[in-house]
Design a protein around this motif. Sequence first.
Motif, mmCIF file in Angstrom:
data_model
loop_
_atom_site.group_PDB
_atom_site.id
_atom_site.type_symbol
_atom_site.label_atom_id
_atom_site.label_comp_id
_atom_site.label_asym_id
_atom_site.label_seq_id
_atom_site.Cartn_x
_atom_site.Cartn_y
_atom_site.Cartn_z
ATOM 1 N N THR A 13 0.834 -1.208 0.000
ATOM 2 C CA THR A 13 0.000 0.000 0.000
ATOM 3 C C THR A 13 0.866 1.254 0.000
ATOM 4 O OG1 THR A 13 -1.761 -1.159 1.190
ATOM 5 C CG2 THR A 13 -1.789 1.253 1.259
ATOM 6 N N ALA A 14 1.962 1.229 0.756
ATOM 7 C CA ALA A 14 2.872 2.371 0.781
ATOM 8 C C ALA A 14 3.509 2.606 -0.587
ATOM 9 C CB ALA A 14 3.954 2.150 1.835
ATOM 10 N N LEU A 15 3.690 1.532 -1.357
ATOM 11 C CA LEU A 15 4.271 1.657 -2.696
ATOM 12 C C LEU A 15 3.246 2.030 -3.756
ATOM 13 C CD1 LEU A 15 6.685 -1.428 -2.621
ATOM 14 C CD2 LEU A 15 7.368 0.983 -2.727
ATOM 15 N N GLY A 16 1.968 1.970 -3.414
ATOM 16 C CA GLY A 16 0.940 2.395 -4.354
ATOM 17 C C GLY A 16 0.159 1.283 -5.018
ATOM 18 N N PHE A 17 0.264 0.035 -4.498
ATOM 19 C CA PHE A 17 -0.568 -1.036 -5.054
ATOM 20 C C PHE A 17 -1.052 -1.912 -3.914
ATOM 21 C CE2 PHE A 17 3.624 -2.956 -4.778
ATOM 22 C CZ PHE A 17 3.396 -4.293 -4.480
ATOM 23 N N SER A 18 -1.915 -2.856 -4.218
ATOM 24 C CA SER A 18 -2.442 -3.753 -3.199
ATOM 25 C C SER A 18 -2.123 -5.189 -3.564
ATOM 26 C CB SER A 18 -3.968 -3.585 -3.066
ATOM 27 O OG SER A 18 -4.615 -4.022 -4.255
ATOM 28 N N CYS A 19 -2.205 -6.064 -2.581
ATOM 29 C CA CYS A 19 -1.930 -7.483 -2.829
ATOM 30 C C CYS A 19 -2.854 -8.044 -3.899
ATOM 31 C CB CYS A 19 -2.116 -8.283 -1.541
ATOM 32 S SG CYS A 19 -0.795 -8.073 -0.338
ATOM 33 N N GLU A 20 -4.103 -7.613 -3.878
ATOM 34 C CA GLU A 20 -5.073 -8.145 -4.825
ATOM 35 C C GLU A 20 -4.720 -7.813 -6.275
ATOM 36 O OE1 GLU A 20 -5.749 -6.619 -2.035
ATOM 37 O OE2 GLU A 20 -6.680 -8.235 -0.887
ATOM 38 N N GLU A 21 -3.976 -6.714 -6.479
ATOM 39 C CA GLU A 21 -3.569 -6.332 -7.828
ATOM 40 C C GLU A 21 -2.425 -7.186 -8.348
ATOM 41 O OE1 GLU A 21 -2.520 -2.252 -7.864
ATOM 42 O OE2 GLU A 21 -4.429 -1.546 -7.082
ATOM 43 N N ALA A 22 -1.637 -7.753 -7.439
ATOM 44 C CA ALA A 22 -0.462 -8.526 -7.840
ATOM 45 C C ALA A 22 -0.853 -9.993 -7.924
ATOM 46 C CB ALA A 22 0.662 -8.326 -6.827
ATOM 47 N N GLY A 23 -1.323 -10.403 -9.080
ATOM 48 C CA GLY A 23 -1.881 -11.743 -9.205
ATOM 49 C C GLY A 23 -1.089 -12.669 -10.087
ATOM 50 N N GLY A 24 -1.005 -13.933 -9.672
ATOM 51 C CA GLY A 24 -0.479 -14.974 -10.521
ATOM 52 C C GLY A 24 1.004 -15.226 -10.386
ATOM 53 N N PRO A 25 1.429 -16.432 -10.786
ATOM 54 C CA PRO A 25 2.859 -16.755 -10.762
ATOM 55 C C PRO A 25 3.677 -15.877 -11.689
ATOM 56 C CG PRO A 25 1.509 -18.735 -10.975
ATOM 57 C CD PRO A 25 0.600 -17.573 -11.189
ATOM 58 N N VAL A 26 3.069 -15.462 -12.822
ATOM 59 C CA VAL A 26 3.757 -14.599 -13.780
ATOM 60 C C VAL A 26 2.783 -13.516 -14.235
ATOM 61 C CG1 VAL A 26 5.015 -14.450 -15.959
ATOM 62 C CG2 VAL A 26 5.098 -16.568 -14.617
ATOM 63 N N GLU A 27 3.274 -12.302 -14.335
ATOM 64 C CA GLU A 27 2.428 -11.198 -14.786
ATOM 65 C C GLU A 27 3.279 -10.185 -15.543
ATOM 66 O OE1 GLU A 27 -1.194 -8.461 -12.983
ATOM 67 O OE2 GLU A 27 0.347 -9.237 -11.635
ATOM 68 N N VAL A 28 2.744 -9.671 -16.638
ATOM 69 C CA VAL A 28 3.434 -8.675 -17.459
ATOM 70 C C VAL A 28 2.607 -7.397 -17.472
ATOM 71 C CG1 VAL A 28 4.358 -8.125 -19.734
ATOM 72 C CG2 VAL A 28 4.460 -10.477 -18.892
ATOM 73 N N ARG A 29 3.290 -6.272 -17.261
ATOM 74 C CA ARG A 29 2.611 -4.980 -17.228
ATOM 75 C C ARG A 29 3.153 -4.050 -18.308
ATOM 76 N NH1 ARG A 29 2.519 -6.693 -12.056
ATOM 77 N NH2 ARG A 29 0.587 -6.325 -10.908
ATOM 78 N N ASN A 30 2.414 -2.984 -18.540
ATOM 79 C CA ASN A 30 2.843 -1.941 -19.461
ATOM 80 C C ASN A 30 3.982 -1.158 -18.803
ATOM 81 O OD1 ASN A 30 3.210 0.240 -21.129
ATOM 82 N ND2 ASN A 30 1.087 0.933 -21.076
ATOM 83 N N PRO A 31 5.178 -1.145 -19.382
ATOM 84 C CA PRO A 31 6.306 -0.438 -18.751
ATOM 85 C C PRO A 31 6.075 1.065 -18.628
ATOM 86 C CG PRO A 31 6.867 -1.100 -20.978
ATOM 87 C CD PRO A 31 5.574 -1.771 -20.647
ATOM 88 N N PHE A 32 5.160 1.609 -19.442
ATOM 89 C CA PHE A 32 4.892 3.048 -19.393
ATOM 90 C C PHE A 32 3.819 3.403 -18.367
ATOM 91 C CE2 PHE A 32 6.365 2.087 -23.725
ATOM 92 C CZ PHE A 32 7.474 2.909 -23.777
#
Length: 386
Positions: free
Chosen positions: A14-33
């Motif tokens: 939360t201090a970093l700006g995201f929540s556990c629920e947003e970080a899902g799965g063994p592997v995840e790819v995000r938009n670098p921008f």
Amino acid sequence: MADHCAPTFDRLATALGFSCEEAGGPVEVRNPFALENWTLPVLEFTIVLGAVLALIYAIVRLRRHGDPTNLVLWFGATAYLFIIEPPLYFPAAFGIDAHVDTMFAHNLFTVEFLWGRLPLYIIAIYPFMATLAFELVRILGVFRHYGVLAGSVCVGFVHHAFYEIFDHLGPQLRWWEWSVENPINQPMFDSVPLPSVVVFAALWPMSLAFCVQLFVGRHVDQGRILSGGQLVGRTIVIGILASLGTAVLPIPATVFGMGSTTVRGALYAAELVVLSIAAVVILTRQWLRLRRGDSDAAPYTNDFVRIYGVVYLGVMALLWATALPDFFAAVDGVTSEGDPIGNLWYTLACFVVAVLCLVAVFTVPRRKAPPSVAPPAPEATASSTV
């Protein structure tokens, strides 16, 4: 997954700006921008590219010259990562949550593993930094002239200099967040736990380098050839023993400083001072010997390390320069955005050491090409075990 959201990790996320629920799965790819800020993809690209180039160099070194040392170092560092890091991310899953709470949380980068715990660049930074430090020392011929232990001490020192430049910047730019209430992270050295400054920046690469040189490097230097099975087995052993070394080397601080944060901090600092003094003396003497043209001049040069070492420092200097306005405007060690700042003077000292190490390998006599490993005599092959 909510099952993976320990309270401490949830708070750090939360201090970093995201929540556990947003970080899902063994592997995840995000938009670098679309990451927290522009420095995250720059850091990620620099480290991952460095690790890939280090792996390519290691393969080429093996194919052209019969030297597997770099390849074993690369995979040994990666093995160490997968032994050390998962229990720190999921202490409950490993049954150690009664003794070890979450120590830190990484921010979300482009490529993530293990439900937001392990960015790809963290996997890459272990073999990249290990290669950078090990090869700078090996180019200077320290292992050949002073032996396994002295060379390993120098690797720990060089790695520490390059790593702390990055370590003291990360919290301010939200690359990760430390759990400052965790006793294991005490005492803090501004925004960085002193145990991280000593153990993960200096002692673990020292332990890894010792194992790599003991089990593989010294045999290669003697012209011995290890089979594929021997190399695989030794790489696994190196990862395990390097992990054990990380627990053994800081024992003076972890055991004798158990009852006092002040005593523990003093012992950690003393270990780092002793290591640093020994490494400075050894590196300086060896560089002077090479400059005088002694017969055991540097056995080879590694242009990847020489050039990409400069690239890495250049990128870190740029990132630090962009962070300085908020750094100088910080109040009580915290920026206006609520992010802790590192120690600028210590970082500058590390920059100086890192630059001097690169200057050293640029100014030693060099040969036109690395020597191939000499074909072993039958009796040498038969004795190629530790």
